[in-house]
Design an enzyme around this catalytic site. Structure first.
Site, PDB file in Angstrom:
ATOM      1  N   GLY A 158       0.862  -1.194   0.000  1.00  0.00           N
ATOM      2  CA  GLY A 158       0.000   0.000   0.000  1.00  0.00           C
ATOM      3  C   GLY A 158       0.893   1.236   0.000  1.00  0.00           C
ATOM      4  N   ILE A 160       2.332   2.890   2.530  1.00  0.00           N
ATOM      5  CA  ILE A 160       3.546   2.831   3.363  1.00  0.00           C
ATOM      6  C   ILE A 160       4.522   1.792   2.807  1.00  0.00           C
ATOM      7  CG2 ILE A 160       4.445   2.387   5.690  1.00  0.00           C
ATOM      8  CD1 ILE A 160       1.745   3.471   6.780  1.00  0.00           C
ATOM      9  N   ARG A 180      -2.845  -7.788  -2.058  1.00  0.00           N
ATOM     10  CA  ARG A 180      -4.114  -8.474  -2.349  1.00  0.00           C
ATOM     11  C   ARG A 180      -4.423  -8.456  -3.844  1.00  0.00           C
ATOM     12  NH1 ARG A 180      -8.632  -6.309   1.397  1.00  0.00           N
ATOM     13  NH2 ARG A 180      -7.234  -4.576   1.180  1.00  0.00           N
ATOM     14  N   ARG A 240       0.975  -3.582  12.625  1.00  0.00           N
ATOM     15  CA  ARG A 240       0.234  -3.825  13.859  1.00  0.00           C
ATOM     16  C   ARG A 240       0.817  -5.072  14.512  1.00  0.00           C
ATOM     17  NH1 ARG A 240      -1.192   0.628  13.609  1.00  0.00           N
ATOM     18  NH2 ARG A 240      -3.273   1.522  13.704  1.00  0.00           N
ATOM     19  N   GLU A 269       0.305  -4.369  23.493  1.00  0.00           N
ATOM     20  CA  GLU A 269       0.876  -3.034  23.441  1.00  0.00           C
ATOM     21  C   GLU A 269       0.235  -2.200  24.538  1.00  0.00           C
ATOM     22  OE1 GLU A 269       0.857  -0.197  19.870  1.00  0.00           O
ATOM     23  OE2 GLU A 269       1.891  -1.995  19.156  1.00  0.00           O
ATOM     24  N   HIS A 288       5.764   2.129  19.247  1.00  0.00           N
ATOM     25  CA  HIS A 288       4.752   2.528  18.254  1.00  0.00           C
ATOM     26  C   HIS A 288       4.889   4.016  17.904  1.00  0.00           C
ATOM     27  CE1 HIS A 288       0.547   1.283  16.615  1.00  0.00           C
ATOM     28  NE2 HIS A 288       1.127   2.161  15.809  1.00  0.00           N
ATOM     29  N   ILE A 289       6.040   4.340  17.320  1.00  0.00           N
ATOM     30  CA  ILE A 289       6.344   5.755  17.037  1.00  0.00           C
ATOM     31  C   ILE A 289       6.449   6.037  15.543  1.00  0.00           C
ATOM     32  CG2 ILE A 289       7.461   6.269  19.243  1.00  0.00           C
ATOM     33  CD1 ILE A 289      10.192   5.747  17.852  1.00  0.00           C
ATOM     34  N   GLY A 290       5.865   5.162  14.711  1.00  0.00           N
ATOM     35  CA  GLY A 290       5.965   5.337  13.257  1.00  0.00           C
ATOM     36  C   GLY A 290       5.575   6.734  12.795  1.00  0.00           C
TER      37      GLY A 290
END
Ligand code: GLV
Length: 327
Positions: A158, A160, A180, A240, A269, A288-290
């Protein structure tokens, strides 16, 4: 409280300079930042609430919707919406907003930072330097993995995934990917090859996950997937946590089924202090700092507030995950 103004619920306080005038005209209640979801103390307001602005770790299950008969919109300050029962919202005609696009570059940068750190063993090298294990220049010390000519498997091409692949191409990596739908344009643009997941797992030197969390992707990387990977493989997850089976990952890292992992997301998390993933030298965990850059987070908040405002006014949301509510 002014009963003439629509009531909105923010699950977490946002800085005033991000909010600006976007909440003028609303009555606002704000949740406790240390609680996830809707604080127990705020449940009594749900009866009157017109809009909820939540974060990616705030569950919005059907029980919350059932208590909110006047709810017109749920706006998530995130691109992923796996914390929200979207199907239940759709059933009730409630649009769900999210914040795609704006965090693509920041998340891709963070993915590369994780990937390079793990490939070059930066955490161990830095700890060794600081803790007195740096003697003479050692020809065989801290030998990392080359990115040039490495085969990198992108799971989910996608926005990212594509931004990560573009960066990797400039490092000389060869890209293979799953997606997909067929993506011949991506193959051309990145000189990449679309493959099935089995082939990607079997042949990649580095595997980077970029799929949303859905019923199909939950535990996509399980025991069987780790068995297919090269023992020299590196796994990167900035998507995730639950896309990877945590127990299978721990075993794979402990037993040398793969070489190392870089995780910006985990399941659970946050990871509790003392968790086995923190104890392993071959696992780098970030919290989780993307999307955590100053501009990205501010713009995410703005988009989330605009989605909230539009939903309450009955206007289409700029970024809506269930546009079928408008049919
Ligand atoms: C980050 O993980 C997001 O979904 O925005």
């Amino acid at each position: 409280m002014d009963p003439n103004k629509p009531l909105i619920l923010l699950t977490h306080e946002l800085p005033q300079n991000w909010v600006g005038s976007l909440l003028d005209g609303y009555e606002v209640i704000v949740g406790n930042k240390n609680e996830r979801g809707i604080d127990r103390g705020l449940i009594k307001y749900l009866e009157r609430v017109s809009g909820i602005l939540c974060l990616l770790d705030d569950p919005i299950p059907v029980e919350i919707l059932d208590k909110s008969p006047n709810l017109k919109v749920v706006s998530n300050m995130a691109v992923g919406v796996d914390n929200i029962d979207v199907a239940a919202c759709t059933k009730r005609g409630i649009p769900v907003g999210h914040t795609p696009g704006v965090l693509t570059e920041g998340t891709a940068d963070l993915t590369l930072a994780l990937l390079l750190s793990v490939c070059r063993e930066l955490p161990q090298a830095s700890a060794d330097a600081r803790e007195g294990r740096w003697s003479n220049w050692d020809p065989t010390g801290w030998l990392g993995k080359d990115l040039k000519d490495a085969t990198v498997g992108i799971v989910g091409m996608g926005k990212i995934g594509t931004a990560v692949a573009e960066r990797l191409v400039s490092f000389g990596a060869r890209i293979i990917f799953t997606n997909r739908g067929q993506q011949p344009d991506k193959e051309k643009q990145l000189n990449a090859t679309q493959v099935d997941l089995d082939e990607l797992l079997l042949t990649s030197d580095i595997i980077s996950l970029h799929v949303p969390l859905t019923d199909e992707t939950h535990s996509l990387i399980d025991e069987a997937a780790f068995q297919k990977m090269k023992s020299s493989a590196i796994l990167i997850n900035a998507a995730r946590g639950a896309v990877v089976n945590t127990n299978a990952l721990i075993r794979a890292l402990k037993e040398g089924q793969i070489r190392a992992a870089g995780l910006d997301v985990t399941n659970p998390e946050p990871l509790p202090p003392g968790h086995s993933l923190f104890d392993m030298e071959n696992c780098l965990v970030t919290p989780h700092i993307g999307s955590a850059t100053e501009n990205t987070r501010r713009i995410m908040a703005e988009i989330a507030l605009q989605n909230l405002d539009a939903g309450i006014k009955g206007l289409p949301l700029t970024h809506c995950v269930n546009p079928e509510v408008y049919d």
